[in-house]
Design an enzyme around this catalytic site. Structure first.
Site, PDB file in Angstrom:
ATOM      1  N   LEU A 567      10.595  32.411  14.493  1.00 46.31           N
ATOM      2  CA  LEU A 567      11.551  31.839  13.136  1.00 46.31           C
ATOM      3  C   LEU A 567      10.971  32.767  11.991  1.00 46.31           C
ATOM      4  O   LEU A 567      11.619  33.301  11.277  1.00 46.31           O
ATOM      5  CB  LEU A 567      11.372  30.313  12.659  1.00 46.31           C
ATOM      6  CG  LEU A 567      12.262  29.760  11.409  1.00 46.31           C
ATOM      7  CD1 LEU A 567      13.581  30.059  11.813  1.00 46.31           C
ATOM      8  CD2 LEU A 567      12.018  28.468  11.172  1.00 46.31           C
ATOM      9  N   GLN A 570      12.369  36.235  12.493  1.00 49.64           N
ATOM     10  CA  GLN A 570      13.640  36.166  12.310  1.00 49.64           C
ATOM     11  C   GLN A 570      14.211  36.217  10.884  1.00 49.64           C
ATOM     12  O   GLN A 570      15.178  36.812  10.510  1.00 49.64           O
ATOM     13  CB  GLN A 570      14.504  35.038  13.081  1.00 49.64           C
ATOM     14  CG  GLN A 570      14.465  35.234  14.429  1.00 49.64           C
ATOM     15  CD  GLN A 570      14.981  34.111  15.210  1.00 49.64           C
ATOM     16  OE1 GLN A 570      16.030  33.584  14.610  1.00 49.64           O
ATOM     17  NE2 GLN A 570      14.484  33.515  16.179  1.00 49.64           N
ATOM     18  N   CYS A 571      13.392  35.186  10.004  1.00 54.17           N
ATOM     19  CA  CYS A 571      13.818  35.135   8.674  1.00 54.17           C
ATOM     20  C   CYS A 571      13.049  36.367   7.709  1.00 54.17           C
ATOM     21  O   CYS A 571      11.953  36.881   8.213  1.00 54.17           O
ATOM     22  CB  CYS A 571      13.434  33.682   7.961  1.00 54.17           C
ATOM     23  SG  CYS A 571      14.487  32.545   8.732  1.00 54.17           S
ATOM     24  N   THR A 572      13.619  36.352   6.559  1.00 49.00           N
ATOM     25  CA  THR A 572      12.936  37.188   5.652  1.00 49.00           C
ATOM     26  C   THR A 572      11.721  36.624   4.801  1.00 49.00           C
ATOM     27  O   THR A 572      11.994  35.427   4.065  1.00 49.00           O
ATOM     28  CB  THR A 572      14.050  37.535   4.510  1.00 49.00           C
ATOM     29  OG1 THR A 572      15.338  38.101   5.100  1.00 49.00           O
ATOM     30  CG2 THR A 572      13.594  38.651   3.435  1.00 49.00           C
ATOM     31  N   VAL A 573      10.555  36.768   5.371  1.00 49.94           N
ATOM     32  CA  VAL A 573       9.447  36.240   5.005  1.00 49.94           C
ATOM     33  C   VAL A 573       8.718  37.458   4.068  1.00 49.94           C
ATOM     34  O   VAL A 573       8.159  38.364   4.690  1.00 49.94           O
ATOM     35  CB  VAL A 573       8.496  35.683   6.180  1.00 49.94           C
ATOM     36  CG1 VAL A 573       7.221  35.278   5.450  1.00 49.94           C
ATOM     37  CG2 VAL A 573       9.491  34.671   6.789  1.00 49.94           C
TER      38      VAL A 573
END
Ligand SMILES: [Zn+2]
Length: 708
Positions: A567, A570-573
């Protein structure tokens, strides 16, 4: 008809005009006129000013857009008419049309209710400047104009010159407050003007004369040729009564009686209005008169009614001992300032939308005054921006575009506002959660800026490496077509999506677009970012060394980057400040490209030391900015287009142009196909390893983000 002993005008022997004036026969004519009584000082009712809100609005625009810090005096026009109400005087009015000479708009049509008076507006830049302006010097300057108009004879040709006025003004455009002070310069006799009577014209003239006077004056007031001439001669002779312009003075000599007439703004039954003062000086200086009867022309609701007009007999001294033409330089004293400065606060009067609209561009317009005169606000307001992605970067970019004066903003995003979004995506609030992002985003822009033209399109951008099954082909084709149309319709395309592969199709569409597009790409890593502009498409480019696109550094085709990722991958971190920094830089770069004469074809400027002065008003225009938050550092780098690029190379673009959607579909389903077309497969076979350098430094060394 003139009773013995009635006051009559007589020529002054000291005047240069005395020979002609001596032939004039003037005097009062009414049988009902009373015997002369003791003369009293004739007092004049000061002219009042009235300024409409649209005048201030016009002045504000003029100052913001044209004048800026320029302090030159402005040529304006005031409008006036004879008094038409028994209890209300007519002011001299300034309206939006008063600025037509300066705004370059069509001159306002003058008519019987809008006689023009020439004016000058002295605009100051600060409140202190307004307070400390040398009013005596200004008065002398303006008085000299009136004096010159009289001495030169111009005022007889154009009698409205006798109504000259001027205004000093300070416009506080931040608060919409205006300070101003009017002056109506009236030349002064050294001794007071006196009179022996002030009576209704209906009592002054005989009944027969009255009919003729009404007829003649009505004709004067209704003819478009004369209705705006506010000073005139009332000429009574055996043949009848005529109204003539001042320039006919010589021709009227020898007639039975001449009265001087003027459009009187005063309503008082005891005093004439201010404008007659300069007429009396003209009569003394040019015609050598020492006394004369004056018709104060007033109306009743626009109609002629001699009961509301007045006649007075004015007696005055030889004009200040001045003998023309030798002493024309000796300008007499004048009076005419309104009692005090006035101020008006329009902030509450302004339509809130209009106020917001004016205020929105205030900072930009102020930038043009000094810091950035070459800023092209019209260009910015007409430029259409397409934002692919309405997430962290999309929100930041949209807000910065608004601040630069961009008003056409279109969002493309497929997502909905999630509960994790509002904190990092400033266009969304908690109440928006669950709504389509593009809908919430365009609404949010409208709450910031009343004249934004925001649109949103919920489109899923087809992504390289994300295969399309048979039942998805139609929908994919729809999305492809919509995206292509949107790109063709916009001038600047921002690539702000959160995966690498979602930028591939827009990159091809921009490279293949009919007109060169400005393409700005921003991508985030955890604590690093890249902001870059794409070069022109291979078939639009006329420059050597076409700049590369986001994919020009790749030696493989983009693939599905979400497969096999956790996750957090996949996400903009990203660190929270990264998107605001990168989004703001993307907009700054776009604005500089828009202002570059070559637009998207502009070559890349190289980095220069911060201690080196820069000639370009907006600074250098780099190809790429790579930022490293951990080091608080930014690098300016550049790279030319790669001949084997899977998005912008001539082979790929020409294949797309030939096959259209069929090419796209094949590329989506089979990444190897792209590599084959671009020649990467052959290249890979030919070499075991390859690294492409950006100005000598490899990507891995720079820690460049490959996905957002
Ligand atoms: Zn490329």
């Amino acid at each position: 008809m003139a009773p013995p002993g009635a006051p009559s005008s007589s020529p002054s022997s000291s005047s240069s005009s005395s020979s002609s004036a001596s032939t004039a026969t003037a005097g009062s004519g009414s049988g009902s006129a009373t015997a002369p009584t003791q003369s009293r000082i004739l007092k004049f009712v000061p002219w009042q000013s009235s300024v409409t809100a649209d005048f201030w609005h016009g002045l504000a625009n003029l100052k913001l857009d044209v004048l800026r810090l320029d302090r030159r005096p402005l040529q304006i026009q005031g409008f006036f008419a004879p008094c038409s109400h028994p209890r209300i005087s007519k002011p001299l009015q300034l309206t939006y049309e008063s600025l037509s000479l300066e705004l370059g708009t069509e001159s306002p049509a003058s008519d019987r209710n809008r006689c023009p008076a020439p004016g000058t507006l002295y605009n100051t830049n600060t409140s202190d400047e307004f307070n400390s302006i040398d009013r005596d010097a200004l008065m002398n300057e303006e008085t000299a104009k009136v004096w010159d108009d009289i001495c030169s004879g111009r005022a007889e040709e154009d009698s409205n010159l006798l109504n000259r006025f001027f205004v000093i003004c300070y416009a506080d455009l931040k608060e919409w407050r205006f300070k101003y002070w009017f002056s109506f310069p009236a030349l002064q006799f050294t001794q007071a003007v006196k009179h022996t009577m002030f009576q209704p014209a209906s009592d002054y003239f005989t009944a027969e004369e009255s009919l003729r006077v009404v007829s003649a004056c009505t004709a004067w007031r209704t003819s478009p040729l004369t209705t705006c001439l506010s000073f005139f001669l009332l000429h009574l002779s055996c043949d009848g009564v005529t109204v003539r312009p001042l320039s006919d003075w010589e021709k009227c000599q020898g007639s039975f009686q001449i009265l001087l007439g003027f459009y009187d703004p005063s309503h008082l039954p005891t005093n004439p209005g201010w404008p007659v003062r300069n007429l009396l000086v003209l009569a003394a200086v040019r015609w050598g008169l020492k006394n004369v009867d004056i018709l104060c022309w007033r109306e009743l609701q626009g109609r002629t009614d001699l009961r509301h007009c007045f006649v007075t007999s004015a007696t005055f001294e030889e004009f200040g001992g001045i003998v023309l033409p030798e002493n024309t330089n000796a300008v007499p004293k004048a009076a005419g300032w309104e009692p005090s400065a006035r101020s008006v606060d329009l902030s509450s009067l302004m339509n809130p939308d209009m106020l917001a609209k004016s205020a929105a561009d205030l900072n930009l317009k102020l930038m043009k005054w000094r810091s950035l005169p070459s800023l092209n606000l019209l260009l910015l307001s007409k430029t259409k921006c397409l934002l692919l992605g309405a997430g962290t970067l999309g929100c930041e970019v949209a807000l910065r575009l608004l601040a630069w004066g961009i008003r056409d903003i279109t969002f493309v995003d497929y997502g909905k506002v999630g509960y994790s979004n509002p904190l990092r995506q400033p266009l969304y609030q908690i109440k928006d959660c669950g709504r389509s992002k593009v809908e919430a985003a365009q609404e949010a822009l409208k709450t910031k800026c009343v004249d934004v033209r925001a649109q949103g399109h919920q489109i899923s951008i087809p992504m390289a490496g994300h295969s399309v099954s048979g039942n998805q082909v139609e929908e994919t084709f729809d999305n492809f077509t919509k995206l292509q149309t949107l790109i063709e319709e916009h001038d600047v395309i921002f690539l702000l999506t959160d995966t690498r592969e979602s930028r591939w199709l827009p990159t091809i569409l921009c490279a293949a677009a009919e007109q060169s597009k400005i393409v700005i790409n921003a991508a985030l890593g955890f604590d690093s970012f890249v902001v870059m502009r794409h070069g022109e498409g291979p078939f639009n480019s006329t420059q050597d060394g076409r700049l590369g696109c986001y994919f020009c550094t790749d030696v493989v085709a983009p693939t599905d980057s979400t497969v096999n990722r956790t996750l957090d991958q996949q996400c903009t971190v990203s660190r929270p400040a990264l998107a605001p920094i990168a989004g703001a830089l993307a907009v700054e770069m776009a604005v500089v490209v828009m202002h570059h004469p070559l637009g998207p074809a502009a070559p890349a400027d190289q980095a220069v030391s911060v201690t080196t002065s820069i000639d370009q008003p907006m600074g250098i225009l780099p190809h790429q900015i790579r930022g490293f938050l951990a080091h608080y550092a930014q690098l300016v780098v550049s790279g030319i287009a790669f001949d084997g690029c899977t998005a912008c190379s001539p082979k790929i673009v020409s294949e797309f142009k030939a096959r259209g959607f069929a090419f796209i579909l094949e590329a989506l389903n089979s990444p190897n196909y792209l590599e084959d077309v671009a020649g990467l497969t052959d290249l890979l076979h030919a070499t075991n390893s390859m690294s492409l350098d950006w100005d000598g430094e490899g990507d891995s060394d720079l820690g460049v983000p490959d996905m957002a």
